[in-house]
Design a protein around this motif. Structure first.
Motif: not given
Length: 323
Positions: A51, A84-89, A92, A103, A105, A108, A116
């Protein structure tokens, strides 16, 4: 050969006690070099788009190229979305056909990381896509030489590993045992005891991020104690730059890069572009009859440098002839 999921490739690696290399892709040359190395050595391979690299490529375009290259290859290929940090990406990537997503996170809280991660697992598993997550945190940045990060501050806690895996139902767990992304400014000291204990506590493959810069002995020990996937980017980037240096018979430190792209110290992944621009500028000033280096020569040199570095890593990881 059909696309493979991360779970399929890593389960075989676990049983065979070897590791599969994950290599980040930024352009067609890197893609061809990585796939070419895998086919020559008959090794499974994981090609990935991180990402953090999306500003340098068109997400959809590079995805289609990666998927096609994987389908055309005659060895098992996983197409993976890295960090990947963005849910949207992440969604996609799944939509574009990636067979594995990560993912991340990890910065966090434990509970938020679990929440997440479960969110992505719920979507991915329905579509047959593997999920990797990270517990603890591997610092630094892909391709960067700025690594003042203290890895021991974010080691994966053994007591949390089983709880995290059981709570999320992920397919692979990235652990923090002393590595960082990018070039090391210190000699890395990996906590193999911690790795061994984590492996005993979970029943899924473990992943080592920040593989560039480690010794062959470090890699072999990591695999022995449970690592089934190793991520590489910076070493490939450096190999491409070194190949171009040799082609041009010059040293990069003679090129003044200060201020290029608005950076005081350019990231390694941008260095190839900087060098090419400098070379093209010099070539324009030469008489056409005296030209000895062409742009296709530079492309070929970078691709061959990447291929040789990938082959070197595959031999160390033990994945040769495992396709």
């Amino acid at each position: 050969m059909a696309l493979y999921t991360l779970r399929e490739v890593l389960e075989k690696a676990e049983k065979g006690k070897y590791s599969v290399g994950m290599f980040n892709v930024l352009n067609v040359e890197m893609l061809r070099g990585i796939i070419g190395a895998a086919e020559e050595l008959r090794s499974p391979v994981i090609i990935a788009l991180a990402e953090v690299h999306l500003p340098f490529v068109d997400f959809e375009d590079i995805s289609h190229l990666m998927i096609k290259a994987a389908k055309d290859a005659d060895v098992p290929v996983v197409v993976h979305f890295d960090h990947g940090q963005s849910f949207e990406n992440i969604v996609k990537a799944i939509h574009y056909g990636f067979t594995s997503v990560m993912i991340d996170a990890s910065m966090e809280s434990f509970d938020e990381n679990v929440r997440r991660t479960k969110e992505i697992v719920k979507i991915a598993k329905v579509l047959g896509v593997s999920v990797e997550a990270e517990l603890g945190h591997v610092g630094g940045s892909e391709g960067s030489s700025e690594t003042t990060f203290a890895p021991e501050d974010y080691y994966t806690k053994v007591e949390d590993a089983k709880k995290f895996v059981d709570s999320t139902n992920i397919d692979a767990l990235a652990v923090a045992i002393g590595t960082v992304h990018g070039e090391y400014k210190f000699t890395p000291k990996l906590d193999f005891k911690r790795l061994e204990e984590i492996k005993k506590s979970v029943n899924i493959p473990l992943v080592l991020h920040g593989g560039s810069g480690l010794s062959d002995d470090d890699f072999k020990k990591a695999i022995k104690y449970g690592i089934s996937k190793i991520n590489i980017f910076t070493d490939m980037s450096l190999a491409a730059v070194n190949s171009i240096e040799e082609l041009l018979e010059c040293k990069c430190n003679k090129i003044n890069c200060e201020g290029c792209f608005g950076l005081n110290k350019p990231d390694k992944e941008k260095l190839i572009e900087i060098i090419v621009k400098k070379v093209v500028q010099e070539i324009k000033e030469m008489d056409k009859k005296e030209r000895k280096v062409t742009y296709p020569d530079i492309i070929q040199a970078s691709m061959e440098g990447i291929k040789e570095e990938v082959k070197k890593k595959m031999r160390v990881f033990g994945s040769v002839n495992k396709a």
